[in-house]
Motif scaffolding. Structure first.
Motif, short mmCIF file in Angstrom:
data_model
loop_
_atom_site.label_atom_id
_atom_site.label_comp_id
_atom_site.label_asym_id
_atom_site.label_seq_id
_atom_site.Cartn_x
_atom_site.Cartn_y
_atom_site.Cartn_z
N ASP A 1 0.84 -1.20 0.00
CA ASP A 1 0.00 0.00 0.00
C ASP A 1 0.87 1.25 0.00
O ASP A 1 2.08 1.16 -0.24
N ASP A 2 0.26 2.41 0.26
CA ASP A 2 1.03 3.66 0.15
C ASP A 2 2.03 3.85 1.30
O ASP A 2 2.76 4.83 1.31
N LYS A 3 2.06 2.92 2.24
CA LYS A 3 3.07 2.97 3.30
C LYS A 3 4.21 1.99 2.99
O LYS A 3 5.09 1.75 3.81
N THR A 4 4.15 1.39 1.81
CA THR A 4 5.20 0.43 1.42
C THR A 4 6.21 1.13 0.52
O THR A 4 5.82 1.84 -0.41
N LEU A 5 7.47 0.93 0.81
CA LEU A 5 8.52 1.43 -0.08
C LEU A 5 9.10 0.24 -0.84
O LEU A 5 9.52 -0.74 -0.25
N ILE A 6 9.05 0.36 -2.15
CA ILE A 6 9.63 -0.69 -2.99
C ILE A 6 11.04 -0.25 -3.39
O ILE A 6 11.22 0.87 -3.88
N VAL A 7 12.02 -1.11 -3.18
CA VAL A 7 13.37 -0.83 -3.66
C VAL A 7 13.68 -1.89 -4.71
O VAL A 7 13.75 -3.08 -4.38
N SER A 8 13.80 -1.48 -5.95
CA SER A 8 14.15 -2.47 -6.98
C SER A 8 15.65 -2.39 -7.23
O SER A 8 16.25 -1.32 -7.15
N LEU A 9 16.23 -3.55 -7.48
CA LEU A 9 17.66 -3.61 -7.80
C LEU A 9 17.79 -4.24 -9.18
O LEU A 9 17.34 -5.37 -9.39
N SER A 10 18.38 -3.51 -10.11
CA SER A 10 18.59 -4.07 -11.43
C SER A 10 19.79 -3.39 -12.08
O SER A 10 19.80 -2.18 -12.23
N GLN A 11 20.77 -4.18 -12.42
CA GLN A 11 21.95 -3.63 -13.07
C GLN A 11 21.54 -2.98 -14.39
O GLN A 11 21.87 -1.84 -14.66
N SER A 12 20.80 -3.74 -15.19
CA SER A 12 20.46 -3.29 -16.55
C SER A 12 19.32 -2.27 -16.55
O SER A 12 19.24 -1.43 -17.45
N GLY A 13 18.44 -2.39 -15.58
CA GLY A 13 17.24 -1.55 -15.59
C GLY A 13 16.22 -2.01 -16.62
O GLY A 13 15.23 -1.32 -16.88
N GLU A 14 16.46 -3.17 -17.23
CA GLU A 14 15.57 -3.65 -18.29
C GLU A 14 14.99 -5.04 -18.00
O GLU A 14 14.32 -5.60 -18.86
N THR A 15 15.29 -5.60 -16.85
CA THR A 15 14.79 -6.94 -16.54
C THR A 15 13.27 -6.93 -16.47
O THR A 15 12.69 -6.24 -15.64
N MET A 16 12.64 -7.66 -17.37
CA MET A 16 11.19 -7.59 -17.50
C MET A 16 10.47 -8.01 -16.21
O MET A 16 9.51 -7.37 -15.80
N ASP A 17 10.95 -9.07 -15.56
CA ASP A 17 10.29 -9.52 -14.34
C ASP A 17 10.26 -8.41 -13.29
O ASP A 17 9.25 -8.19 -12.61
N THR A 18 11.38 -7.69 -13.18
CA THR A 18 11.47 -6.64 -12.16
C THR A 18 10.63 -5.43 -12.58
O THR A 18 9.92 -4.84 -11.76
N LEU A 19 10.66 -5.11 -13.86
CA LEU A 19 9.85 -3.99 -14.36
C LEU A 19 8.37 -4.25 -14.08
O LEU A 19 7.65 -3.36 -13.57
#
Ligand code: M6R
Length: 369
Positions: A95-113
């Motif tokens: 929810d809006d109290k959740t912070l998502i931190v994504s880690l991706s070297q390429s920035g293009e990994t479809m699963d992470t996107l």
């Protein structure tokens, strides 16, 4: 472009002191105050978040696990790490109290996107830790913290991993500063320790011949087990992944405490076991517990290879091979303990005649789900 190295991977392993230094550069002042200009999420919003979910795949997910240990310890915010491809298919609580931190070297990994998109739709704020300027994941996130490892060409991630861990530490310290969980002096001390990392990594690289030689002598090995605890656990899994990817050897990373819950049954005469030993100055009695694990596997015939902190003589009598890394704050140790494991996998794969830059069946960025 390989600067005289036989492979991009070797070049990138050797660029790690600069990758970490560049990621730290300009992100704090002399008083130890973090300055993360790119953090475009309102400080008030960051103060009210009550949960962090780290999303990533592969090596980046192991960096995420290190981030979890650091963020929970420094900021006291419950933090989970989830593989991006599992996340959005299980009705996660976001929810809006959740912070998502994504880690991706390429920035293009479809699963992470896709996972980041999903979380945003649920109202979460998203921060991307990414090595590629202007790539899709940072563009679709509320904020970005770039790692400055420089382009990573080899399929197996090395310098980007250390840079991701570095950026995650900075984020953890930033949140701790903002939320008042650590004193400014404590943050300053940790930043000073981080600042010493590039030189310490360089020391390991300068003394890499011993581990490379061991790796070359193990070219016929069929399976290698890796054990670690606390932040050494994700490092063990990363060491195993590097060996699978590059040398096509069955490798498994375990939390050392899990051994007697199953994996110890795998130990037979001659089985190589690489153990990442926690600092004797670390939390509670973890060090002595891992030393006992080394004794246990050795008593069952394992060939033990140990990564330990300089000056830790207690491991010598139980290990066939010991590799020492410079002393540091226990939470920061992954920036050092990972390096011998990268060198090991790279040298072993090279000894088998494999192309370490382009392992079979793998692509540098996985742009399909
Ligand atoms: O570009 P990303 O960081 O999102 O990539 C994630 C994984 O695909 C990547 O780390 C992969 O596991 C590497 N081949 C590991 O060496």
């Amino acid at each position: 472009e390989k600067d005289g190295y036989p492979s991009f991977m070797e070049k990138e392993i050797n660029e790690q002191p600069e990758a970490v230094a560049a990621t730290l550069l300009g992100r704090s002042d002399i008083d130890g105050k973090l300055i993360l200009d790119e953090m475009r999420i309102d400080a008030d919003v960051l103060k009210t978040i009550n949960k962090i979910i780290v999303l990533a795949c592969g090596t980046s997910a192991y960096a995420g696990q290190v981030a979890k240990y650091a963020i929970e310890h420094w900021c006291r915010i419950p933090t989970e790490v989830e593989l991006s491809h599992e996340f959005r298919y299980r009705d996660p609580i976001v929810d809006d109290k959740t912070l998502i931190v994504s880690l991706s070297q390429s920035g293009e990994t479809m699963d992470t996107l896709m996972a980041v998109r999903y979380a945003r739709e649920q109202g979460a704020k998203t921060i991307a830790i990414c090595n590629t300027n202007g790539s899709t994941i940072p563009r679709e996130s509320d904020a970005v913290l770039y790692t400055h490892a420089g382009p990573e060409i080899a399929v197996a991630s090395t310098k980007a991993f250390l840079a991701q861990i570095t950026a995650a530490y900075l984020l953890g310290l930033y949140l701790a500063q903002l939320r008042g969980n650590l004193f400014q002096g404590q943050i300053k001390d940790i930043l000073a320790d981080l600042g010493k990392m590039p030189a310490k990594i360089a020391t390991i690289l300068d003394n890499s011949e011993q581990i490379k030689e061991l790796a070359r002598s193990m070219a016929d090995t069929r399976s290698v087990l890796f054990l670690g605890r606390h932040v050494g656990y994700p490092v063990a899994m990363e060491g195993a992944l590097k060996l699978k990817e590059l040398a096509y050897i069955h490798a498994e990373g375990f939390a050392a405490g899990e051994l007697k819950h199953g994996p110890i049954a795998l130990i037979e005469e001659g089985q190589p076991v690489i153990v990442v030993v926690p600092s004797p100055r670390g939390r509670d009695s973890l060090h002595s517990k891992v030393v006992s694990n080394i004794q246990e596997v050795r008593a069952r015939g394992a060939m033990t290879i140990v990564i330990a902190e300089e000056g830790d003589e207690s491991v010598r009598e139980y290990a066939e091979h010991v590799f020492y890394i410079p002393e540091t704050t226990p939470l920061l140790a992954p920036l050092l303990t990972t390096v011998p494991l990268q060198l090991f996998a790279c040298a072993l794969a090279t000894a088998k005649g494999f192309d370490v830059d382009q392992p079979r069946n793998l692509a540098k960025s996985v742009t399909v789900e």
